[in-house]
Design an enzyme around this catalytic site. Structure first.
Site, PDB file in Angstrom:
ATOM      1  N   LYS A 117       0.723  -1.160  -0.110  1.00  0.00           N
ATOM      2  CA  LYS A 117      -0.080  -0.175   0.009  1.00  0.00           C
ATOM      3  C   LYS A 117       0.897   1.338  -0.149  1.00  0.00           C
ATOM      4  O   LYS A 117       0.331   2.259  -0.287  1.00  0.00           O
ATOM      5  CB  LYS A 117      -0.949  -0.025   1.227  1.00  0.00           C
ATOM      6  N   LYS A 195      -7.009 -10.051  -5.108  1.00  0.00           N
ATOM      7  CA  LYS A 195      -7.814  -9.878  -4.163  1.00  0.00           C
ATOM      8  C   LYS A 195      -8.859  -8.844  -4.605  1.00  0.00           C
ATOM      9  O   LYS A 195      -8.586  -7.734  -4.996  1.00  0.00           O
ATOM     10  CB  LYS A 195      -7.158  -9.588  -2.690  1.00  0.00           C
ATOM     11  N   LYS A 198     -11.405  -2.933  -1.757  1.00  0.00           N
ATOM     12  CA  LYS A 198     -12.067  -1.622  -1.719  1.00  0.00           C
ATOM     13  C   LYS A 198     -11.157  -0.465  -2.658  1.00  0.00           C
ATOM     14  O   LYS A 198     -11.839   0.329  -2.939  1.00  0.00           O
ATOM     15  CB  LYS A 198     -11.920  -0.975  -0.234  1.00  0.00           C
TER      16      LYS A 198
HETATM   17  N1  AQP Z   1     -11.092  -9.912  -0.674  1.00  0.00           N
HETATM   18  C1  AQP Z   1     -11.433 -10.582   0.607  1.00  0.00           C
HETATM   19  N2  AQP Z   1     -11.677 -11.764   0.683  1.00  0.00           N
HETATM   20  C2  AQP Z   1     -11.998 -12.077   2.069  1.00  0.00           C
HETATM   21  N3  AQP Z   1     -11.892 -11.188   3.039  1.00  0.00           N
HETATM   22  C3  AQP Z   1     -11.619 -10.070   2.987  1.00  0.00           C
HETATM   23  N4  AQP Z   1     -11.336  -9.082   3.636  1.00  0.00           N
HETATM   24  C4  AQP Z   1     -10.902  -7.854   2.911  1.00  0.00           C
HETATM   25  N5  AQP Z   1     -10.917  -8.226   1.622  1.00  0.00           N
HETATM   26  C5  AQP Z   1     -11.383  -9.471   1.537  1.00  0.00           C
HETATM   27  C6  AQP Z   1     -11.318  -9.026   5.065  1.00  0.00           C
HETATM   28  O1  AQP Z   1     -12.539  -8.233   5.567  1.00  0.00           O
HETATM   29  C7  AQP Z   1     -12.333  -7.476   6.637  1.00  0.00           C
HETATM   30  C8  AQP Z   1     -12.498  -6.003   6.795  1.00  0.00           C
HETATM   31  O2  AQP Z   1     -11.430  -5.873   6.251  1.00  0.00           O
HETATM   32  P1  AQP Z   1     -10.758  -4.252   6.263  1.00  0.00           P
HETATM   33  O3  AQP Z   1     -11.655  -3.356   7.216  1.00  0.00           O
HETATM   34  O4  AQP Z   1      -9.234  -4.321   6.675  1.00  0.00           O
HETATM   35  O5  AQP Z   1     -11.009  -3.496   4.959  1.00  0.00           O
HETATM   36  P2  AQP Z   1      -9.805  -2.902   4.115  1.00  0.00           P
HETATM   37  O6  AQP Z   1      -8.536  -3.178   4.179  1.00  0.00           O
HETATM   38  O7  AQP Z   1     -10.717  -1.673   4.057  1.00  0.00           O
HETATM   39  O8  AQP Z   1     -10.578  -3.766   2.717  1.00  0.00           O
HETATM   40  P3  AQP Z   1     -10.083  -4.119   1.487  1.00  0.00           P
HETATM   41  O9  AQP Z   1     -10.920  -4.510   0.165  1.00  0.00           O
HETATM   42  O10 AQP Z   1      -9.115  -5.254   2.255  1.00  0.00           O
HETATM   43  O11 AQP Z   1      -9.197  -3.010   1.113  1.00  0.00           O
HETATM   44  P4  AQP Z   1      -7.864  -2.792   0.607  1.00  0.00           P
HETATM   45  O12 AQP Z   1      -7.561  -4.335   0.035  1.00  0.00           O
HETATM   46  O13 AQP Z   1      -7.892  -1.591  -0.381  1.00  0.00           O
HETATM   47  O14 AQP Z   1      -7.155  -2.715   1.448  1.00  0.00           O
HETATM   48  C9  AQP Z   1     -10.722  -8.208   7.217  1.00  0.00           C
HETATM   49  O15 AQP Z   1     -11.081  -9.303   7.959  1.00  0.00           O
HETATM   50  C10 AQP Z   1     -10.290  -8.552   5.831  1.00  0.00           C
HETATM   51  O16 AQP Z   1      -9.404  -9.728   5.967  1.00  0.00           O
END
Ligand code: AQP
Length: 330
Positions: A117, A195, A198
């Site tokens: 990130k 993956k 968001k």
């Molecule tokens: N793709 C996924 N498959 C399964 N579990 C997932 N989680 C996130 N993406 C996946 C799980 O969702 C929970 C909440 O996540 P978070 O609050 O850490 O979410 P985030 O980081 O804002 O969301 P993303 O989509 O993971 O964002 P990016 O990739 O942008 O950082 C956690 O239990 C997480 O494991």
């Protein structure tokens, strides 16, 4: 005791839902103590942008209320679980500071999420994010942390901090364990090796929990598949259709074998249509409930306040014990 959290950053998607939230709901059973948290302080780590000008996105309040309503609509029951907002319990940030003083900085350097990130002008908060997550977990002495696979490394780091606290200060804090859901990693709709996320700039790569029926049908229709006409699971050679099968299995509550048997002689078009219908039905139920919850914002805020009071009772006790043991005057 089960503890988990989710960030109020933009749109929650079905990866968050299947990988974490649905599992949290399942774990709400008599005899289990569940603590679920909207980690708004974590969400601050990516609000700063430095481009032509310096900006800070101030949407966290509305994102927090929207996510709280989504979670309750998805089945999180604030009467059964302690459900609260991280920033309402200042002990989280206080313990983070203590943790930052008991281990070398380089423990954070191996964290893959930071490596993925970080940008040219990343904040210090993004780098120290795993410390705050460790504090979240240690503060409640959680035994199990139900999260998606992307968070597993952070739980392992939390165990390192617990071991350090226990060995340095003769404490007896529980070592938390990663608890996997049936869908630990839902992949992007157009790249089965990436993956669902968001922060993905392309909205069509994910299904958001707030998407309309039309959007869901359109996104699934455009999702990547391959030229093989039969529908079957093969993670290595067919990651995209395998991901869709996994999503189907989760939303239908059928086993993978049952899903494959059902679609063995059907076309990808049929499969995608049925999958869209399944997802749209479940998300529509959530959307209806969410609307009702948001119609009474003061009640929602009151529920969150009550949750924070319950959380604080546990957190302050555990933090006091740690402070005493590390030699602070309490
Ligand atoms: N793709 C996924 N498959 C399964 N579990 C997932 N989680 C996130 N993406 C996946 C799980 O969702 C929970 C909440 O996540 P978070 O609050 O850490 O979410 P985030 O980081 O804002 O969301 P993303 O989509 O993971 O964002 P990016 O990739 O942008 O950082 C956690 O239990 C997480 O494991």
């Amino acid at each position: 005791m089960y503890f988990s959290g989710i960030q109020p950053t933009g749109k929650m998607h079905i990866g968050n839902y299947l990988g974490a939230v649905r599992n949290w709901v399942k774990l709400q059973q008599p005899g289990n103590q569940n603590i679920y948290c909207i980690v708004d302080l974590h969400a601050l780590t990516d609000k700063l942008t430095i481009d032509h000008e310096i900006k800070f996105d101030q949407n966290t309040k509305s994102d927090t209320l929207s996510l709280a309503a989504t979670l309750i609509a998805s089945g999180i029951n604030p009467k059964q679980s302690v459900f609260f907002i991280q920033s309402h319990v200042p002990e989280h940030a206080e313990l983070q500071w203590i943790l930052s003083c008991i281990a070398p900085k380089n423990w954070l350097n191996k964290m893959t999420q930071y490596k993925d990130k970080k940008k040219e002008y990343s904040t210090l908060g993004l780098y120290t994010y795993p410390l705050l997550m460790a504090a979240d977990i240690i503060l409640y002495q959680a035994q199990y942390v139900p999260v998606g696979l992307d968070q597993k490394q952070h739980i392992e780091l939390t165990r390192d901090y617990v071991q350090r606290l226990n060995s340095l200060f003769k404490l007896n804090i529980v070592e938390p364990q990663y608890l996997e859901s049936t869908c630990p990693k839902i992949m992007s709709l157009r790249d089965g090796n990436k993956k669902m996320s968001k922060s993905d700039a392309i909205d069509g790569n994910r299904i958001n929990i707030d998407d309309s029926k039309e959007e869901i049908f359109e996104k699934i229709k455009r999702s990547k598949t391959d030229s093989i006409p039969q529908i079957y699971f093969d993670q290595d050679k067919r990651p995209e259709i395998s991901n869709l099968l996994r999503i189907y299995s989760a939303f239908s509550n059928l086993s993978m074998e049952q899903v494959i048997e059902k679609y063995l002689t059907k076309t990808t078009v049929d499969f995608k249509r049925d999958l869209s219908e399944l997802i749209a039905n479940e998300l529509n139920t959530i959307a209806q409930k969410k609307k009702q919850i948001l119609n009474n914002q003061s009640e929602l805020e009151q529920t969150l306040k009550e949750g924070s009071m319950k959380a604080r009772e546990i957190a302050s006790k555990n933090l006091k014990l740690i402070k005493e043991n590390i030699g602070l005057l309490v």
